[in-house]
Enzyme design. Structure first.
Site, PDB file in Angstrom:
ATOM      1  N   ASP A  16       0.329  -1.002  -0.603  1.00  0.00           N
ATOM      2  CA  ASP A  16      -0.087  -0.225  -0.078  1.00  0.00           C
ATOM      3  C   ASP A  16       0.990   1.541  -0.431  1.00  0.00           C
ATOM      4  O   ASP A  16       2.306   1.447   0.994  1.00  0.00           O
ATOM      5  CB  ASP A  16      -0.661   0.374   1.276  1.00  0.00           C
ATOM      6  CG  ASP A  16      -1.997  -1.350   1.424  1.00  0.00           C
ATOM      7  OD1 ASP A  16      -2.012  -1.773   0.453  1.00  0.00           O
ATOM      8  OD2 ASP A  16      -3.046  -1.142   2.753  1.00  0.00           O
ATOM      9  N   ASP A  60     -15.692  -3.403  -0.517  1.00  0.00           N
ATOM     10  CA  ASP A  60     -15.156  -3.662   1.318  1.00  0.00           C
ATOM     11  C   ASP A  60     -16.632  -2.981   1.522  1.00  0.00           C
ATOM     12  O   ASP A  60     -16.958  -2.042   1.860  1.00  0.00           O
ATOM     13  CB  ASP A  60     -13.961  -2.160   0.804  1.00  0.00           C
ATOM     14  CG  ASP A  60     -12.445  -3.189   0.034  1.00  0.00           C
ATOM     15  OD1 ASP A  60     -12.584  -4.204  -0.448  1.00  0.00           O
ATOM     16  OD2 ASP A  60     -12.721  -1.820  -0.623  1.00  0.00           O
TER      17      ASP A  60
END
Length: 242
Positions: free
Chosen positions: A8, A130
């Site tokens: 990330d 998500d």
């Protein structure tokens, strides 16, 4: 089931967020390209590369890192964050991504994403749906969409073989174990899709539990960065899956 390391990025720095909160981030003194090289050097095949700056700001930020990783490793990279237009999709693919991860747009404008799947190809996309346990989250997990995961699936349930990445944000970055029950329910409801789990994994036994229920894949981020799982263990796990 394949185990997929994650990187990330915020402002070209490797980070992990706690439950998707940009105010609760841990930065790591790693160069993303070098870390990707380490992942590839350990015999792993896949990488999940997340442009968190792009996801937050709604535009592509870390394409250069993608290009460098692809040029310097043999990894098959899926890339997500900040993808809003067909031109963005094409830029990511031209930069060498194996697959494009679509998050907010597949919730807000699913008909657009359907048209891309139909014209570009189902194998080039991963949908990111998500959840915070109630609703789907969008815009780098900052906002609630007002839609449930089931409502988000309405446009996509007929696409057999479509890969879907679902993060339980309540578990992400916590090391408390994955939401095995959530993924088992999704696989039961939508058996024609390929489900990738994400969030909370902290041990190889967590991976084994997800494999047992039929997950197609699992993304591992913080557990690798914190040394709870090694790259060699992931390689051995993936070999065992063959």
């Amino acid at each position: 089931m394949i185990a997929i390391p994650a990187i990330d990025l915020i402002d070209n720095q490797v980070v992990r967020l706690f439950q998707g909160d940009y105010q609760q981030q841990t930065a790591y003194s790693l160069d993303a390209v070098n870390y990707a090289g380490e992942i590839s050097g350990n015999g792993l095949e896949f990488l999940h590369l997340v442009d968190l700056s792009g996801a937050k700001n709604g535009q592509l930020v870390h394409l250069q890192q993608l290009k460098e990783i692809v040029s310097r490793t043999t990894l098959k990279v899926d890339f997500g964050g900040g993808i809003k237009t067909r031109e963005d999709v094409e830029s990511v693919l031209k930069s060498g991504a194996n697959q494009v991860v679509i998050g907010s747009l597949c919730v807000n404008q699913p008909e657009v994403v359907v048209s891309w799947i139909e014209t570009i190809g189902i194998d080039r996309f991963i949908l990111a749906l998500d959840t915070d346990g109630v609703n789907l989250k969008i815009n780098g997990w900052q906002d609630s969409s007002g839609k449930t995961l089931e409502e988000g699936m309405d446009y996509f349930r007929s696409f057999k073989g479509l890969t879907i990445l679902t993060t339980d944000i309540r578990r992400d970055g916590t090391g408390t174990g994955p939401s095995v029950e959530l993924y088992a329910e999704l696989i039961r409801k939508y058996p024609d899709q390929r489900w990738i789990a994400s969030g909370g994994v902290e041990s190889v036994s967590d991976l084994e539990a997800l494999r047992k229920i039929g997950c197609y894949g699992c993304v591992i981020g913080k557990a690798l960065l914190d040394g709870k799982i090694t790259l060699n263990e992931l390689k051995a796990f993936n070999d065992a899956c063959l």
